[in-house]
Design an enzyme around this catalytic site. Structure first.
Site, PDB file in Angstrom:
ATOM      1  N   HIS A 167      44.771  30.399  37.918  1.00 54.83           N
ATOM      2  CA  HIS A 167      44.348  30.074  39.347  1.00 54.83           C
ATOM      3  C   HIS A 167      43.855  28.514  38.990  1.00 54.83           C
ATOM      4  O   HIS A 167      42.884  28.209  38.352  1.00 54.83           O
ATOM      5  CB  HIS A 167      43.595  30.738  40.072  1.00 54.83           C
ATOM      6  CG  HIS A 167      44.226  31.823  40.514  1.00 54.83           C
ATOM      7  ND1 HIS A 167      45.543  32.322  40.533  1.00 54.83           N
ATOM      8  CD2 HIS A 167      43.694  33.096  40.991  1.00 54.83           C
ATOM      9  CE1 HIS A 167      45.664  33.435  40.979  1.00 54.83           C
ATOM     10  NE2 HIS A 167      44.604  34.082  41.349  1.00 54.83           N
ATOM     11  N   CYS A 173      39.439  36.994  42.266  1.00 53.21           N
ATOM     12  CA  CYS A 173      39.597  36.118  41.137  1.00 53.21           C
ATOM     13  C   CYS A 173      39.256  34.393  41.626  1.00 53.21           C
ATOM     14  O   CYS A 173      38.552  33.889  40.775  1.00 53.21           O
ATOM     15  CB  CYS A 173      41.101  36.244  40.595  1.00 53.21           C
ATOM     16  SG  CYS A 173      42.337  36.483  41.651  1.00 53.21           S
TER      17      CYS A 173
HETATM   18  C1  2RA Z   1      45.690  37.053  44.259  1.00 47.86           C
HETATM   19  N1  2RA Z   1      43.553  36.648  44.487  1.00 47.86           N
HETATM   20  O1  2RA Z   1      45.744  35.946  43.578  1.00 47.86           O
HETATM   21  C2  2RA Z   1      44.542  37.502  44.665  1.00 47.86           C
HETATM   22  C3  2RA Z   1      44.128  38.980  44.177  1.00 47.86           C
HETATM   23  N2  2RA Z   1      44.312  39.201  42.640  1.00 47.86           N
HETATM   24  O2  2RA Z   1      46.731  37.395  44.529  1.00 47.86           O
END
Ligand code: 2RA
Length: 335
Positions: free
Chosen positions: A234, A126
């Site tokens: 994120h 991601c």
């Molecule tokens: C996380 N990118 O954010 C990793 C897996 N989704 O934990």
């Protein structure tokens, strides 16, 4: 299209079903697959009830596409079983991402490399996906030399147990720990396990996957990935050094007209991307775009995206949409 969703009861699998429905993907038959304890459970898709089935039963149905989010070991074992019956697998685990025989795809960046012979396709990590969507137009125009990225990643990236830990802590309730430390009112500078070079697996995923997706191993990437107590997506602080100089306003215009990107950059009115705003959207939001005044040809920016959607489920469905649009699904082309 006959569609299997493997890991259908997990956070990402559930989101895959939601995205398939939202985007009206042409599903004629659905096979939700989950672990033995979930077999027989019912899930609702487009107003209809579907029973969760075993992976063996799903394979027997010879689906056209199998969207996987069931962990690396399940994918390593089961993806080839689907591919053998002609199914195209799009896998969200890290199992196949760095396999030289498998393609690692972000449609806005490199979908054009796909062929009907690709029966196991890897969905990138991601934190990598949202970054390369923004890097692609900039690399094409200014040629990237080096990327320095620090991430601020949602607990949803870990899964349900981490979300529960956060909210239990917030309520002062003891409960199972997804992390080695308290996450509420804290940040944890570790995502996944450490490797022998002092980086974490998450950081090395960003380093290696970016180069593979961009198709240019001259790009240098270094990363620090951090878990923070948020839900919506994120965030990433990205410093990009180019071979060629740029104009900041031209960069903003270029990003704004590039696929999958929304530029939110109006500091006079305190407008910049934030996870609460990116939550439940499919775009990659870019803001705080400004020159790094400490060295030539270098840009700073801030990139935010919903890690369960564009960072996982939506990207996987977009790969499937591309394959359908290009008539690359269901055919077996002899090598
Ligand atoms: C996380 N990118 O954010 C990793 C897996 N989704 O934990």
């Amino acid at each position: 299209m006959k569609i299997a969703v493997v890991g259908a009861t997990g956070l990402v699998g559930t989101k895959m079903l939601q995205i398939l429905e939202e985007r009206n993907f042409p599903v004629t038959e659905l096979f939700p697959v989950a672990s033995a304890k979930s077999i027989g459970k019912e899930i609702t898709f487009k107003g209809k009830q579907y029973k969760v089935v075993s992976v063996e039963d799903a394979i027997k149905q010879r689906p056209d596409v199998a969207l996987f989010s069931a962990g690396g070991s399940a994918s390593l074992e089961q993806a080839p079983m689907f591919a053998e019956v002609g199914t195209t697998v799009i896998d969200n685990s890290s199992a196949w991402r760095m396999d030289p025989s498998k393609k690692l795809i972000v449609p806005e960046v490199n979908a054009d490399v796909l062929t009907a012979n690709d029966k196991i396709i890897a969905n990138p990590n991601c934190s990598t996906i949202q970054m390369v969507v923004a890097l692609k137009p900039l690399h094409d125009k200014y040629k990237i030399k080096r990327v320095v990225v620090s991430t601020y990643q949602s607990v949803t990236g870990t899964g349900v147990k981490a979300v529960d830990q956060l909210f239990n802590e917030r309520k002062g309730i003891e409960g199972p720990m997804a992390y080695p430390y308290t996450i509420d009112l804290n940040v944890i500078p570790q995502i996944d396990v450490f490797t022998e070079n002092g980086y974490t697996k998450e950081e090395m995923k960003m380093v290696k996957e970016t180069v593979k997706i961009m198709g240019d191993d001259s790009i240098k990437v270094t990363a620090t990935t951090v878990r923070i107590p948020v839900m919506g997506g994120h965030s990433e602080s990205v410093n990009i050094e180019f071979l060629n100089d740029f104009d900041v306003e031209e960069v903003k215009e270029l990003l704004a007209k590039s696929p999958g990107i929304v530029v939110t950059d109006d500091i006079a009115n305190l407008k910049y991307p934030m996870p609460l705003d990116a939550h439940d959207k499919d775009e990659v939001f870019v803001g705080r775009i400004r020159r790094d005044e400490t060295q030539p040809n270098t840009l700073n920016c801030w990139i935010v995206s919903d890690n369960l959607r564009k960072g996982a489920a939506t990207n996987a469905v977009q790969i499937a949409e591309y394959l359908v649009a290009k008539h690359l699904i269901g055919q077996v082309v002899e090598a």
